[in-house]
Enzyme design. Structure first.
Site, PDB file in Angstrom:
ATOM      1  N   GLY A 169     -16.074 -36.147   8.875  1.00 50.09           N
ATOM      2  CA  GLY A 169     -14.908 -35.404   8.346  1.00 50.09           C
ATOM      3  C   GLY A 169     -13.693 -35.394   9.113  1.00 50.09           C
ATOM      4  O   GLY A 169     -12.521 -35.862   8.726  1.00 50.09           O
ATOM      5  N   ASN A 185     -26.134 -27.697   6.266  1.00 49.07           N
ATOM      6  CA  ASN A 185     -25.029 -28.497   5.493  1.00 49.07           C
ATOM      7  C   ASN A 185     -25.069 -27.839   3.995  1.00 49.07           C
ATOM      8  O   ASN A 185     -23.875 -28.285   3.377  1.00 49.07           O
ATOM      9  CB  ASN A 185     -25.207 -29.970   5.633  1.00 49.07           C
ATOM     10  CG  ASN A 185     -24.963 -30.601   6.814  1.00 49.07           C
ATOM     11  OD1 ASN A 185     -25.502 -31.452   7.283  1.00 49.07           O
ATOM     12  ND2 ASN A 185     -24.120 -29.807   7.683  1.00 49.07           N
ATOM     13  N   HIS A 218     -17.146 -39.510   4.663  1.00 43.78           N
ATOM     14  CA  HIS A 218     -18.717 -39.775   4.159  1.00 43.78           C
ATOM     15  C   HIS A 218     -19.057 -41.067   3.816  1.00 43.78           C
ATOM     16  O   HIS A 218     -20.228 -41.976   3.976  1.00 43.78           O
ATOM     17  CB  HIS A 218     -19.139 -38.897   3.358  1.00 43.78           C
ATOM     18  CG  HIS A 218     -18.952 -37.483   3.717  1.00 43.78           C
ATOM     19  ND1 HIS A 218     -19.670 -37.057   5.028  1.00 43.78           N
ATOM     20  CD2 HIS A 218     -18.700 -36.071   3.395  1.00 43.78           C
ATOM     21  CE1 HIS A 218     -19.356 -35.677   5.547  1.00 43.78           C
ATOM     22  NE2 HIS A 218     -18.851 -35.145   4.256  1.00 43.78           N
ATOM     23  N   GLU A 220     -35.123 -39.529  25.090  1.00 41.35           N
ATOM     24  CA  GLU A 220     -33.859 -39.846  25.698  1.00 41.35           C
ATOM     25  C   GLU A 220     -32.743 -39.536  24.901  1.00 41.35           C
ATOM     26  O   GLU A 220     -32.898 -39.917  23.456  1.00 41.35           O
ATOM     27  CB  GLU A 220     -33.753 -41.173  26.420  1.00 41.35           C
ATOM     28  CG  GLU A 220     -34.798 -41.751  27.296  1.00 41.35           C
ATOM     29  CD  GLU A 220     -34.840 -40.734  28.628  1.00 41.35           C
ATOM     30  OE1 GLU A 220     -33.833 -40.393  29.069  1.00 41.35           O
ATOM     31  OE2 GLU A 220     -35.807 -40.649  29.268  1.00 41.35           O
ATOM     32  N   ASP A 248     -22.623 -37.524  13.281  1.00 46.02           N
ATOM     33  CA  ASP A 248     -21.634 -36.637  13.152  1.00 46.02           C
ATOM     34  C   ASP A 248     -20.227 -37.063  13.187  1.00 46.02           C
ATOM     35  O   ASP A 248     -19.983 -38.231  14.118  1.00 46.02           O
ATOM     36  CB  ASP A 248     -21.987 -35.175  14.168  1.00 46.02           C
ATOM     37  CG  ASP A 248     -21.078 -34.298  13.809  1.00 46.02           C
ATOM     38  OD1 ASP A 248     -20.823 -34.020  12.687  1.00 46.02           O
ATOM     39  OD2 ASP A 248     -20.965 -33.713  14.859  1.00 46.02           O
ATOM     40  N   GLY A 249     -19.244 -36.485  12.447  1.00 46.87           N
ATOM     41  CA  GLY A 249     -17.779 -36.648  12.739  1.00 46.87           C
ATOM     42  C   GLY A 249     -17.092 -37.418  11.593  1.00 46.87           C
ATOM     43  O   GLY A 249     -16.029 -37.755  11.669  1.00 46.87           O
ATOM     44  N   SER A 254     -28.426 -29.332  16.749  1.00 44.76           N
ATOM     45  CA  SER A 254     -28.005 -28.913  15.503  1.00 44.76           C
ATOM     46  C   SER A 254     -29.304 -28.920  14.482  1.00 44.76           C
ATOM     47  O   SER A 254     -29.327 -29.679  13.449  1.00 44.76           O
ATOM     48  CB  SER A 254     -27.184 -29.752  14.747  1.00 44.76           C
ATOM     49  OG  SER A 254     -25.817 -29.663  15.447  1.00 44.76           O
ATOM     50  N   ARG A 305     -22.091 -25.879   2.755  1.00 45.54           N
ATOM     51  CA  ARG A 305     -20.825 -26.273   2.691  1.00 45.54           C
ATOM     52  C   ARG A 305     -20.305 -26.027   1.381  1.00 45.54           C
ATOM     53  O   ARG A 305     -20.747 -25.821   0.467  1.00 45.54           O
ATOM     54  CB  ARG A 305     -20.717 -27.724   3.200  1.00 45.54           C
ATOM     55  CG  ARG A 305     -21.087 -27.848   4.748  1.00 45.54           C
ATOM     56  CD  ARG A 305     -20.613 -29.281   5.065  1.00 45.54           C
ATOM     57  NE  ARG A 305     -20.836 -29.566   6.492  1.00 45.54           N
ATOM     58  CZ  ARG A 305     -20.669 -30.602   7.067  1.00 45.54           C
ATOM     59  NH1 ARG A 305     -20.179 -31.633   6.391  1.00 45.54           N
ATOM     60  NH2 ARG A 305     -20.951 -30.763   8.407  1.00 45.54           N
TER      61      ARG A 305
HETATM   62  C1  IPE Z   1     -25.151 -32.518  12.136  1.00 46.01           C
HETATM   63  O1  IPE Z   1     -24.205 -32.153  12.103  1.00 46.01           O
HETATM   64  C2  IPE Z   1     -26.007 -32.634  10.792  1.00 46.01           C
HETATM   65  C3  IPE Z   1     -25.598 -33.975  10.359  1.00 46.01           C
HETATM   66  C4  IPE Z   1     -25.432 -34.889  10.887  1.00 46.01           C
HETATM   67  C5  IPE Z   1     -26.270 -34.197   9.302  1.00 46.01           C
HETATM   68  P1  IPE Z   1     -23.170 -31.005  11.861  1.00 46.01           P
HETATM   69  O2  IPE Z   1     -21.996 -31.303  11.560  1.00 46.01           O
HETATM   70  O3  IPE Z   1     -23.844 -30.203  10.313  1.00 46.01           O
HETATM   71  O4  IPE Z   1     -23.519 -30.134  13.062  1.00 46.01           O
HETATM   72  P2  IPE Z   1     -22.894 -28.828  13.617  1.00 46.01           P
HETATM   73  O5  IPE Z   1     -22.521 -27.888  12.449  1.00 46.01           O
HETATM   74  O6  IPE Z   1     -21.335 -29.193  14.402  1.00 46.01           O
HETATM   75  O7  IPE Z   1     -23.669 -28.278  14.733  1.00 46.01           O
HETATM   76  C1  IPE Z   2     -21.650 -35.781   9.404  1.00 50.33           C
HETATM   77  O1  IPE Z   2     -20.252 -35.430   9.682  1.00 50.33           O
HETATM   78  C2  IPE Z   2     -22.292 -35.988   8.129  1.00 50.33           C
HETATM   79  C3  IPE Z   2     -22.759 -34.635   7.435  1.00 50.33           C
HETATM   80  C4  IPE Z   2     -22.908 -33.546   8.160  1.00 50.33           C
HETATM   81  C5  IPE Z   2     -23.101 -34.593   6.139  1.00 50.33           C
HETATM   82  P1  IPE Z   2     -19.524 -34.242   9.342  1.00 50.33           P
HETATM   83  O2  IPE Z   2     -19.354 -33.871   7.864  1.00 50.33           O
HETATM   84  O3  IPE Z   2     -20.169 -32.967   9.949  1.00 50.33           O
HETATM   85  O4  IPE Z   2     -18.235 -34.404  10.024  1.00 50.33           O
HETATM   86  P2  IPE Z   2     -17.206 -33.172  11.027  1.00 50.33           P
HETATM   87  O5  IPE Z   2     -18.341 -32.803  12.199  1.00 50.33           O
HETATM   88  O6  IPE Z   2     -16.631 -32.197  10.073  1.00 50.33           O
HETATM   89  O7  IPE Z   2     -16.133 -34.228  11.620  1.00 50.33           O
HETATM   90 MG    MG Z   3     -20.120 -32.132  11.941  1.00 48.47          MG
END
Ligand code: IPE
Ligand code: IPE
Ligand code: MG
Length: 242
Positions: free
Chosen positions: A24, A69, A38, A201, A21-22, A190, A72
């Site tokens: 974006g 997702n 990505h 863990e 995650d992260g 999630s 989105r």
């Molecule tokens: C979890 O991340 C899904 C993936 C990393 C593929 P999200 O960005 O979708 O999670 P939430 O919406 O913040 O819980």
């Molecule tokens: C995780 O990163 C990758 C996917 C869910 C596809 P995000 O796209 O959720 O990135 P943030 O959480 O918005 O930073």
């Molecule tokens: Mg995310």
């Protein structure tokens, strides 16, 4: 197996699952589009897989796209599909060439047909490999997985046990994760591996996924190695292996 000095004597988890995650937020901080995050995330994923296998990890599961997702904005989803189309196969075959079997876990029918086909091909090409595995969770949701498994059991008209039920999940042939890592500062699962995570863990990192370096993975594994896994038993039982 190549282990660097700091990792000598460290208890290496057999199966690591990562909520990547992260991406974006990482891109936004650099005033770049989410797709840039990505792309960098996918490159980091490959690097981490190689590092983890070097350390002696047997299974790596990566959460690449959840069922949620898929809701989105269309441009982001199309961007993710195009990233997959243009780069995934080439990158992942580099890792699989080490004798690693690829499995896609999730409801693949939610993905465009060409991507389903490409995933099936990668699965078939690597099906001969045993022992080491990658699970790519795409179109994956744990609740969807559990409901799907329950329906299969109902259709068969069979009562399930914990063991037989786990064989109906998308992760059927893969051991439960020992360590689940989530990057990106959020402290939640999630909808990821809810059944399989019963005794995993958990490790949460403040790093956005593209910044989660090999060293950060080492840190997570060292932390894992320092924990006592009791599985409901007492310390004495664990010490005496009873
Ligand atoms: C979890 O991340 C899904 C993936 C990393 C593929 P999200 O960005 O979708 O999670 P939430 O919406 O913040 O819980
Ligand atoms: C995780 O990163 C990758 C996917 C869910 C596809 P995000 O796209 O959720 O990135 P943030 O959480 O918005 O930073
Ligand atoms: Mg995310």
């Amino acid at each position: 197996m190549r282990k660097n000095k700091i990792m000598q004597g460290v208890n290496i988890p057999r199966h690591i699952a990562i909520i990547m995650d992260g991406n974006g937020r990482w891109a936004k901080k650099r005033l770049m589009p989410r797709s840039f995050g990505h792309k960098n995330g996918m490159e980091r994923m490959i690097g981490l897989m190689e590092h983890a296998f070097d350390l002696g990890v047997d299974y790596i599961t990566v959460y690449a796209l959840s069922t949620e997702n898929l809701k989105r904005p269309k441009e982001e989803i199309e961007g993710l599909f195009n990233l997959f189309r243009n780069h995934f196969k080439q990158y992942i075959s580099r890792v699989c060439a080490r004798g690693v079997r690829l499995r896609a876990i999730g409801d693949i029918s939610l993905l465009p047909e060409d991507i389903q086909k490409s995933l099936r091909e990668s699965e078939e090409e690597t099906a001969c490999y045993e022992g080491k595995g990658i699970c790519v969770a795409v179109g994956y949701g744990s609740r969807d997985e559990i409901v799907h498994a329950v329906n299969t059991a109902v259709e068969k008209g069979e009562k399930v046990t914990e063991e037989s039920f786990s064989k109906l999940l998308y992760t059927a042939e893969v051991p439960d994760p020992d360590l689940i890592i989530r990057t990106g500062k959020e402290v939640r699962l999630s909808n990821f591996l809810l059944y399989q995570a019963a005794y995993a863990e958990l490790y949460f990192s403040e790093k956005m996924f593209p910044d989660f370096s090999d060293k950060e993975l080492d840190k997570a594994i060292i932390d894992f190695s320092s924990r006592t896994r009791r599985f409901g038993k007492t310390d004495e039982q664990i010490k005496n292996k009873k």
